[in-house]
Motif scaffolding. Structure first.
Motif, mmCIF file in Angstrom:
data_model
loop_
_atom_site.group_PDB
_atom_site.id
_atom_site.type_symbol
_atom_site.label_atom_id
_atom_site.label_comp_id
_atom_site.label_asym_id
_atom_site.label_seq_id
_atom_site.Cartn_x
_atom_site.Cartn_y
_atom_site.Cartn_z
ATOM 1 N N ASN A 61 0.820 -1.207 0.000
ATOM 2 C CA ASN A 61 0.000 0.000 0.000
ATOM 3 C C ASN A 61 0.857 1.261 0.000
ATOM 4 O OD1 ASN A 61 -3.146 -0.371 0.337
ATOM 5 N ND2 ASN A 61 -2.178 -2.055 1.431
ATOM 6 N N LEU A 62 1.911 1.278 0.793
ATOM 7 C CA LEU A 62 2.776 2.453 0.822
ATOM 8 C C LEU A 62 3.428 2.697 -0.540
ATOM 9 C CD1 LEU A 62 4.506 2.085 4.320
ATOM 10 C CD2 LEU A 62 2.561 3.536 3.694
ATOM 11 N N VAL A 63 3.841 1.619 -1.202
ATOM 12 C CA VAL A 63 4.431 1.760 -2.538
ATOM 13 C C VAL A 63 3.387 2.248 -3.533
ATOM 14 C CG1 VAL A 63 5.434 0.477 -4.472
ATOM 15 C CG2 VAL A 63 6.258 0.070 -2.144
ATOM 16 N N GLU A 64 2.178 1.678 -3.445
ATOM 17 C CA GLU A 64 1.099 2.092 -4.351
ATOM 18 C C GLU A 64 0.751 3.562 -4.160
ATOM 19 O OE1 GLU A 64 -3.554 0.895 -5.427
ATOM 20 O OE2 GLU A 64 -2.358 -0.349 -4.062
ATOM 21 N N TRP A 65 0.829 4.035 -2.919
ATOM 22 C CA TRP A 65 0.537 5.444 -2.625
ATOM 23 C C TRP A 65 1.731 6.352 -2.906
ATOM 24 C CZ3 TRP A 65 -1.753 4.186 2.871
ATOM 25 C CH2 TRP A 65 -2.986 3.546 2.703
ATOM 26 N N LYS A 66 2.829 5.734 -3.401
ATOM 27 C CA LYS A 66 4.038 6.493 -3.727
ATOM 28 C C LYS A 66 4.622 7.226 -2.507
ATOM 29 C CE LYS A 66 3.070 7.132 -8.658
ATOM 30 N NZ LYS A 66 2.169 5.967 -8.709
ATOM 31 N N VAL A 67 4.555 6.555 -1.362
ATOM 32 C CA VAL A 67 5.171 7.091 -0.148
ATOM 33 C C VAL A 67 6.670 6.814 -0.220
ATOM 34 C CG1 VAL A 67 5.277 6.953 2.364
ATOM 35 C CG2 VAL A 67 3.081 6.684 1.184
ATOM 36 N N PRO A 68 7.510 7.837 -0.146
ATOM 37 C CA PRO A 68 8.950 7.602 -0.225
ATOM 38 C C PRO A 68 9.461 6.836 0.991
ATOM 39 C CG PRO A 68 8.489 9.900 0.334
ATOM 40 C CD PRO A 68 7.173 9.276 -0.003
ATOM 41 N N ILE A 69 10.155 5.737 0.730
ATOM 42 C CA ILE A 69 10.668 4.889 1.801
ATOM 43 C C ILE A 69 12.161 4.679 1.581
ATOM 44 C CG2 ILE A 69 10.456 2.682 3.006
ATOM 45 C CD1 ILE A 69 7.673 2.400 1.695
ATOM 46 N N PRO A 70 12.996 5.242 2.425
ATOM 47 C CA PRO A 70 14.439 5.001 2.293
ATOM 48 C C PRO A 70 14.746 3.509 2.346
ATOM 49 C CG PRO A 70 14.018 6.797 3.827
ATOM 50 C CD PRO A 70 12.688 6.180 3.521
ATOM 51 N N ALA A 71 15.711 3.083 1.551
ATOM 52 C CA ALA A 71 16.032 1.656 1.448
ATOM 53 C C ALA A 71 16.369 1.043 2.799
ATOM 54 C CB ALA A 71 17.187 1.457 0.468
ATOM 55 N N ALA A 72 17.124 1.773 3.616
ATOM 56 C CA ALA A 72 17.524 1.236 4.920
ATOM 57 C C ALA A 72 16.312 1.014 5.819
ATOM 58 C CB ALA A 72 18.515 2.178 5.601
ATOM 59 N N GLU A 73 15.335 1.904 5.743
ATOM 60 C CA GLU A 73 14.145 1.762 6.582
ATOM 61 C C GLU A 73 13.256 0.629 6.075
ATOM 62 O OE1 GLU A 73 12.182 5.448 7.182
ATOM 63 O OE2 GLU A 73 13.950 6.408 8.035
ATOM 64 N N SER A 74 13.172 0.480 4.758
ATOM 65 C CA SER A 74 12.429 -0.640 4.196
ATOM 66 C C SER A 74 13.043 -1.961 4.622
ATOM 67 C CB SER A 74 12.410 -0.531 2.670
ATOM 68 O OG SER A 74 11.765 -1.646 2.096
ATOM 69 N N GLU A 75 14.360 -2.030 4.573
ATOM 70 C CA GLU A 75 15.067 -3.239 4.990
ATOM 71 C C GLU A 75 14.870 -3.500 6.480
ATOM 72 O OE1 GLU A 75 19.652 -4.990 5.194
ATOM 73 O OE2 GLU A 75 19.213 -3.119 4.121
ATOM 74 N N GLY A 76 14.908 -2.438 7.276
ATOM 75 C CA GLY A 76 14.698 -2.594 8.711
ATOM 76 C C GLY A 76 13.295 -3.053 9.054
ATOM 77 N N PHE A 77 12.316 -2.523 8.332
ATOM 78 C CA PHE A 77 10.924 -2.930 8.539
ATOM 79 C C PHE A 77 10.753 -4.418 8.244
ATOM 80 C CE2 PHE A 77 6.404 -2.959 6.929
ATOM 81 C CZ PHE A 77 5.804 -2.691 8.149
ATOM 82 N N LEU A 78 11.316 -4.863 7.126
ATOM 83 C CA LEU A 78 11.244 -6.283 6.782
ATOM 84 C C LEU A 78 11.939 -7.133 7.839
ATOM 85 C CD1 LEU A 78 10.640 -8.638 4.881
ATOM 86 C CD2 LEU A 78 12.754 -8.084 3.642
ATOM 87 N N HIS A 79 13.122 -6.698 8.271
ATOM 88 C CA HIS A 79 13.874 -7.487 9.248
ATOM 89 C C HIS A 79 13.111 -7.619 10.565
ATOM 90 C CE1 HIS A 79 17.253 -9.327 11.236
ATOM 91 N NE2 HIS A 79 17.231 -8.407 12.176
ATOM 92 N N SER A 80 12.467 -6.552 11.003
ATOM 93 C CA SER A 80 11.693 -6.611 12.241
ATOM 94 C C SER A 80 10.616 -7.684 12.159
ATOM 95 C CB SER A 80 11.045 -5.250 12.524
ATOM 96 O OG SER A 80 12.007 -4.298 12.880
ATOM 97 N N TRP A 81 9.947 -7.770 11.009
ATOM 98 C CA TRP A 81 8.891 -8.759 10.852
ATOM 99 C C TRP A 81 9.443 -10.150 10.590
ATOM 100 C CZ3 TRP A 81 4.042 -8.702 12.264
ATOM 101 C CH2 TRP A 81 3.426 -7.471 12.505
#
Length: 254
Positions: free
Chosen positions: A126-146
């Motif tokens: 959803n965030l990608v579809e809404w074109k919300v800018p997500i820094p690569a490091a934060e995207s990676e961190g979000f995935l790692h947390s889950w």
């Protein structure tokens, strides 16, 4: 890194909360096995209480110290696994659930991955579809947390996606095809929508992103409004090619 994505933008944090609540939260009502398990637990009679209790995992995973010794996530995962064990033991004894269920034992490895994809994978999409800018490091961190959460909740490492591309492909395989309406899910959706309307009518409430399946929902095995609690439960679904976890796996259902 933790699941609070992204930490520098309050606006993006609010978008994260929206996707947790309205995308992932409402999605739970159209995952048939999950909806039936929620409805036939005593918690189905009091969704406000259920939401209050089960929001804890979603909040805990978003804290900066989630997996640190002074964080809450490790304890929350252990409590959730204990609750899962209770569901696997108690829910199959419910004549109401058994009458409509298409599995013998809930909360298999496949089921837990369906739930997993209804959360982080759905949020990122959803965030990608809404074109919300997500820094690569934060995207990676979000995935790692889950990924860590999945491991601690008992999902075998071989099933945990190693990248967002892999997560998307797996979600297309195990989550999207099962989405659909059920009488139980429809009633739960009405309850959730009515709770939202009542909350807006009173006053805005501060809350963290929610997760709907952790310890704390009392189990009765009967439809909402009937019976008394006989144990502890969270939602669950069973079957599928990955088989049930726990004792069911030892019986050759893996």
């Amino acid at each position: 890194m933790t699941a609070r994505l992204p930490s520098r933008s309050r606006a993006r944090e609010h978008l994260l909360g929206v996707t947790y609540g309205f995308a992932s939260g409402m999605m739970s009502t159209v995952i048939p096995r999950e909806a039936r398990a929620v409805y036939y637990s005593k918690g189905g009679a009091d969704m406000k209480d259920r939401i209050t209790k089960t929001a804890k995992l979603g909040y805990d995973i978003g804290t900066s110290n989630a997996y640190e010794p002074d964080g809450e996530m490790i304890v929350t995962c252990v409590k959730t696994r204990l609750a899962h064990a209770g569901v696997r033991h108690l829910l199959p004894k419910s004549p109401y659930w058994s009458k409509v269920a298409d599995e013998e034992i809930p909360i298999s490895q496949r089921d837990m991955m369906v739930t997993w994809h209804s959360l982080p994978t759905t949020v990122i999409r959803n965030l990608v579809e809404w074109k919300v800018p997500i820094p690569a490091a934060e995207s990676e961190g979000f995935l790692h947390s889950w990924q860590v959460a999945a491991h601690m909740l008992g999902i075998e490492d071989e099933y945990i996606p190693k990248s967002w591309d892999e997560a998307g492909a797996q979600a297309d395989q195990v989550l999207t095809p099962v989405l659909g309406p059920t009488p139980e899910g429809g009633k739960l959706a009405d309850i959730l929508l009515n709770l939202g309307s009542a909350s807006r009518a009173r006053s805005p409430a501060d809350s963290g992103p929610g997760h709907r399946r952790t310890a704390g929902a009392a189990f009765s095995g009967e439809p909402p409004g009937r019976g008394s609690a006989t144990g502890r439960a969270v939602t669950g679904r069973g079957g599928g090619r990955w088989g049930a976890s726990g004792g069911a796996r030892r019986r050759g259902l893996r």
